[in-house]
Write a protein that holds these residues in place. Sequence first.
Motif, mmCIF file in Angstrom:
data_model
loop_
_atom_site.group_PDB
_atom_site.id
_atom_site.type_symbol
_atom_site.label_atom_id
_atom_site.label_comp_id
_atom_site.label_asym_id
_atom_site.label_seq_id
_atom_site.Cartn_x
_atom_site.Cartn_y
_atom_site.Cartn_z
ATOM 1 N N GLY A 1 0.828 -1.203 0.000
ATOM 2 C CA GLY A 1 0.000 0.000 0.000
ATOM 3 C C GLY A 1 0.861 1.251 0.000
ATOM 4 O O GLY A 1 0.598 2.210 -0.738
ATOM 5 N N GLU A 2 1.921 1.214 0.791
ATOM 6 C CA GLU A 2 2.828 2.356 0.896
ATOM 7 C C GLU A 2 3.519 2.631 -0.454
ATOM 8 O O GLU A 2 3.631 3.777 -0.885
ATOM 9 C CB GLU A 2 3.866 2.058 1.986
ATOM 10 N N LEU A 3 3.959 1.557 -1.118
ATOM 11 C CA LEU A 3 4.603 1.709 -2.431
ATOM 12 C C LEU A 3 3.634 2.358 -3.428
ATOM 13 O O LEU A 3 4.005 3.269 -4.174
ATOM 14 C CB LEU A 3 5.032 0.336 -2.982
ATOM 15 N N LEU A 4 2.383 1.873 -3.430
ATOM 16 C CA LEU A 4 1.422 2.405 -4.393
ATOM 17 C C LEU A 4 1.043 3.840 -4.053
ATOM 18 O O LEU A 4 0.869 4.673 -4.947
ATOM 19 C CB LEU A 4 0.180 1.517 -4.436
ATOM 20 N N HIS A 5 0.931 4.118 -2.760
ATOM 21 C CA HIS A 5 0.618 5.483 -2.338
ATOM 22 C C HIS A 5 1.755 6.420 -2.751
ATOM 23 O O HIS A 5 1.523 7.520 -3.266
ATOM 24 C CB HIS A 5 0.404 5.484 -0.822
ATOM 25 N N THR A 6 2.990 5.972 -2.542
ATOM 26 C CA THR A 6 4.151 6.780 -2.927
ATOM 27 C C THR A 6 4.156 7.029 -4.431
ATOM 28 O O THR A 6 4.399 8.152 -4.890
ATOM 29 C CB THR A 6 5.459 6.065 -2.506
ATOM 30 N N ALA A 7 3.866 5.976 -5.207
ATOM 31 C CA ALA A 7 3.811 6.125 -6.666
ATOM 32 C C ALA A 7 2.803 7.210 -7.047
ATOM 33 O O ALA A 7 3.083 8.080 -7.881
ATOM 34 C CB ALA A 7 3.429 4.795 -7.325
ATOM 35 N N THR A 8 1.647 7.175 -6.381
ATOM 36 C CA THR A 8 0.600 8.154 -6.680
ATOM 37 C C THR A 8 1.046 9.569 -6.340
ATOM 38 O O THR A 8 0.849 10.498 -7.130
ATOM 39 C CB THR A 8 -0.672 7.809 -5.870
ATOM 40 N N LEU A 9 1.668 9.730 -5.159
ATOM 41 C CA LEU A 9 2.117 11.073 -4.760
ATOM 42 C C LEU A 9 3.170 11.608 -5.729
ATOM 43 O O LEU A 9 3.118 12.770 -6.134
ATOM 44 C CB LEU A 9 2.702 11.050 -3.340
ATOM 45 N N LEU A 10 4.118 10.738 -6.102
ATOM 46 C CA LEU A 10 5.189 11.166 -7.011
ATOM 47 C C LEU A 10 4.588 11.650 -8.336
ATOM 48 O O LEU A 10 4.968 12.702 -8.849
ATOM 49 C CB LEU A 10 6.157 10.005 -7.266
ATOM 50 N N HIS A 11 3.658 10.863 -8.879
ATOM 51 C CA HIS A 11 3.063 11.245 -10.159
ATOM 52 C C HIS A 11 2.129 12.445 -10.008
ATOM 53 O O HIS A 11 2.115 13.333 -10.859
ATOM 54 C CB HIS A 11 2.343 10.041 -10.778
ATOM 55 N N ILE B 1 2.023 15.981 -12.079
ATOM 56 C CA ILE B 1 0.822 16.400 -12.800
ATOM 57 C C ILE B 1 0.372 17.795 -12.377
ATOM 58 O O ILE B 1 0.014 18.628 -13.207
ATOM 59 C CB ILE B 1 -0.296 15.358 -12.570
ATOM 60 N N ASP B 2 0.405 18.031 -11.052
ATOM 61 C CA ASP B 2 -0.066 19.321 -10.531
ATOM 62 C C ASP B 2 1.029 20.375 -10.495
ATOM 63 O O ASP B 2 0.741 21.523 -10.153
ATOM 64 C CB ASP B 2 -0.549 19.170 -9.070
ATOM 65 N N GLY B 3 2.279 19.989 -10.767
ATOM 66 C CA GLY B 3 3.377 20.927 -10.573
ATOM 67 C C GLY B 3 3.551 21.258 -9.094
ATOM 68 O O GLY B 3 3.966 22.369 -8.751
ATOM 69 N N GLY B 4 3.220 20.312 -8.222
ATOM 70 C CA GLY B 4 3.277 20.557 -6.770
ATOM 71 C C GLY B 4 4.696 20.855 -6.305
ATOM 72 O O GLY B 4 5.650 20.236 -6.779
ATOM 73 N N ARG C 1 7.575 20.116 3.013
ATOM 74 C CA ARG C 1 8.906 19.836 2.457
ATOM 75 C C ARG C 1 8.837 19.810 0.936
ATOM 76 O O ARG C 1 7.806 19.493 0.363
ATOM 77 C CB ARG C 1 9.402 18.485 2.993
ATOM 78 N N PRO C 2 9.950 20.194 0.278
ATOM 79 C CA PRO C 2 9.933 20.231 -1.191
ATOM 80 C C PRO C 2 9.599 18.843 -1.766
ATOM 81 O O PRO C 2 10.050 17.830 -1.241
ATOM 82 C CB PRO C 2 11.360 20.651 -1.562
ATOM 83 N N THR C 3 8.813 18.823 -2.829
ATOM 84 C CA THR C 3 8.427 17.555 -3.449
ATOM 85 C C THR C 3 9.620 16.929 -4.184
ATOM 86 O O THR C 3 10.589 17.613 -4.514
ATOM 87 C CB THR C 3 7.288 17.774 -4.458
ATOM 88 N N ALA C 4 9.494 15.632 -4.457
ATOM 89 C CA ALA C 4 10.564 14.916 -5.161
ATOM 90 C C ALA C 4 10.838 15.559 -6.513
ATOM 91 O O ALA C 4 11.988 15.702 -6.924
ATOM 92 C CB ALA C 4 10.180 13.447 -5.332
ATOM 93 N N ARG C 5 9.778 15.953 -7.227
ATOM 94 C CA ARG C 5 10.000 16.537 -8.553
ATOM 95 C C ARG C 5 10.800 17.837 -8.462
ATOM 96 O O ARG C 5 11.568 18.159 -9.369
ATOM 97 C CB ARG C 5 8.687 16.758 -9.305
ATOM 98 N N LEU C 6 10.611 18.562 -7.353
ATOM 99 C CA LEU C 6 11.347 19.808 -7.195
ATOM 100 C C LEU C 6 12.817 19.515 -6.896
ATOM 101 O O LEU C 6 13.712 20.207 -7.359
ATOM 102 C CB LEU C 6 10.722 20.619 -6.050
ATOM 103 N N GLY D 1 13.763 16.518 -10.092
ATOM 104 C CA GLY D 1 13.279 16.698 -11.456
ATOM 105 C C GLY D 1 12.073 15.826 -11.759
ATOM 106 O O GLY D 1 11.856 14.793 -11.134
ATOM 107 N N ASN D 2 11.276 16.264 -12.731
ATOM 108 C CA ASN D 2 10.070 15.538 -13.131
ATOM 109 C C ASN D 2 10.393 14.123 -13.587
ATOM 110 O O ASN D 2 9.680 13.179 -13.267
ATOM 111 C CB ASN D 2 9.373 16.264 -14.287
ATOM 112 N N GLY D 3 11.479 13.994 -14.368
ATOM 113 C CA GLY D 3 11.814 12.681 -14.933
ATOM 114 C C GLY D 3 12.025 11.653 -13.847
ATOM 115 O O GLY D 3 11.428 10.568 -13.870
ATOM 116 N N MET D 4 12.852 11.996 -12.866
ATOM 117 C CA MET D 4 13.143 11.042 -11.804
ATOM 118 C C MET D 4 11.877 10.733 -10.990
ATOM 119 O O MET D 4 11.680 9.594 -10.552
ATOM 120 C CB MET D 4 14.251 11.615 -10.915
ATOM 121 N N ALA D 5 11.017 11.734 -10.810
ATOM 122 C CA ALA D 5 9.781 11.508 -10.048
ATOM 123 C C ALA D 5 8.853 10.544 -10.804
ATOM 124 O O ALA D 5 8.275 9.629 -10.204
ATOM 125 C CB ALA D 5 9.072 12.831 -9.773
#
Lengths: 257, 257
Positions: B9-19, B23-26, B32-37, B40-44
Amino acid sequence: MRITIAAVGELLHTATLLHDDVIDGGEFRRGRPTARLQYGNGMAVLTGDFCLARAMQAIAYSGRLPAVQTLSDAVTRMAEGEVAQLEIAGDAAPDKARYYLVIERKTAALIAWCASVGGLPAPERSVALHRYGLEIGYAFQIADDVLDYAGDPHDTGKTRGQDLRDGKLTLPLILACERDPGLQRAVHQLLAHGPPVDGEAAEAIVARVAASPGVELAARAAETHAETAVAQLAELPPSSARDALVELARSVSRRVS
Amino acid sequence: MRITIAAVGELLHTATLLHDDVIDGGEFRRGRPTARLQYGNGMAVLTGDFCLARAMQAIAYSGRLPAVQTLSDAVTRMAEGEVAQLEIAGDAAPDKARYYLVIERKTAALIAWCASVGGLPAPERSVALHRYGLEIGYAFQIADDVLDYAGDPHDTGKTRGQDLRDGKLTLPLILACERDPGLQRAVHQLLAHGPPVDGEAAEAIVARVAASPGVELAARAAETHAETAVAQLAELPPSSARDALVELARSVSRRVS
C-alpha cells in the motif's frame, strides 16, 4: 478476458513512450507531436500509468501466475533501466558495459518477456525464447541508436543526434570514441555543464560520429545480436512460427525507421 | 519474498504522490519540497513507475493469484480516477456524484484493496472488509479536502485552498455551493479561463468556503463514512485486530494533518 501477448507488449511499450516523452520533454515522435505536447504532461503520465496497470491486469486474469511474476520482474527492470539512464545522462565517460546494462533493462527485458511467456509451460524452450528476445531487444535498440546518427530524419521523424543532445551516449558514439580520443574529449567538453546541449558544438560532434566507423560497427553489432537471436531458435522444432521468428529477428537489425 | 500488505500500500501510495506532484506541478508536501522539485520531473515519474512495478512484483510472488488480480483492478481504477479528475479539473459545475466517482477511484480503491486482501480466503469477510476500506477511503479523502479549506497550514504543510487553485472542486465547496448560488457563480467566473487560477478572486472564494457551512457538513460526512466503515466490522468476530480497525476508522475522520 482474452488478450494477446502482443497487446500486453504494446500497452507496456506505449506506457514507456508516454513517460519517456515527459521525461525528455520530447516534442515529436515519428514526425507527429507527442501526447504530452497535445494533451499535457499530466495526461501523458496518467495514461502511461493506466496502460501499465491494464497490462498487468490482463495478464493477472490470464490465470497464469508465472506469467504475472515474470512480467512484474520485466516492468521493474524497465523502470530501473530508465532510472539508470537518467542518472548517467550527461556523464561524459562513454562506457559500453553501462550502455548494455541500460538497454537490457529499458528495452530488451520487455521483448524477452513477450518472447518467452508463451513458452513458460516448457522450461527449456522458455529459456531459449527469453534469450532470443533479449538478443532482438539489443538488436532493436542498437539499430535505433544507429538511426539517430545515420537515419534519414524524413524516415525516422526525429532530429538527427537527439540522443547526444539529451546527454545519452549510445553505441555508435561509444565505438567512435574508442577509436578517436579527440572525439571523446570533445564530448566531455560538450557535456561539461550537463544536458540538454545544443548549438554548433553538438552539431559538429553528431557529424563526426555519423562519419566515423562507429556507425558501421554498431550496425554490425546489431546484426550479430540478431544472428545470436536466430541461433537460439535451434532449440525449437521447425515450423512456420519458427520461420517467422527468424524473419522478425533479421528485420529488426535492418530497420530504417 | 516476504512483504506486508502495508508495504505494498505504501509503495502504491508513494507512486501516486510522485506522479500527482508532476501532474499538478506541486512544490511542497507536508512543508517539504516535493521529489520533482528536488530531483526533477523525470526522476519523479520513473521512481513512481518503479514503486508501482515493485508493488505488483511483491504481490505476484506472494503466490496468490486473486490478490494480484484484485490489485491490478485497483491500480487500473486509480489511474482512471486520476484521468477523470484531470479531465474535469476546471469544469466549474460542482457535482457531488462526480466527486465521489473520482475519490472512489483515486483514493478509496487502494485502501479497499489493502483492507480486503487479507480476507480473500474467506469471501464474506472479504466483502465486508472491502466495503470497510472504501468507506475509510472516502472518510480519509473528504477529511483531506476539509483540511485544504479549514486546516492549519502549519500542520498540513500546504497552502490553503490549493485544490480550488488547481481547479479541483471538492466536497466542502460543493456543499457550500448547494446552499449559496452566488458562490457557485463566483466559482464559475473564477474558472472561466481554466486552472491554475490565483490572486485575490481565488483567495476570496477560499475564505467564503472556509466560513461556510460546507466545511462542517463535509467534516460530518467524513465521520458518517467512518462510522459506516465501523459498522461493516460487525461481520468479524471480536478481537484486538477488529478493535484496531475501529480505532483506525475513527482516527481517519479526525485527522488534522
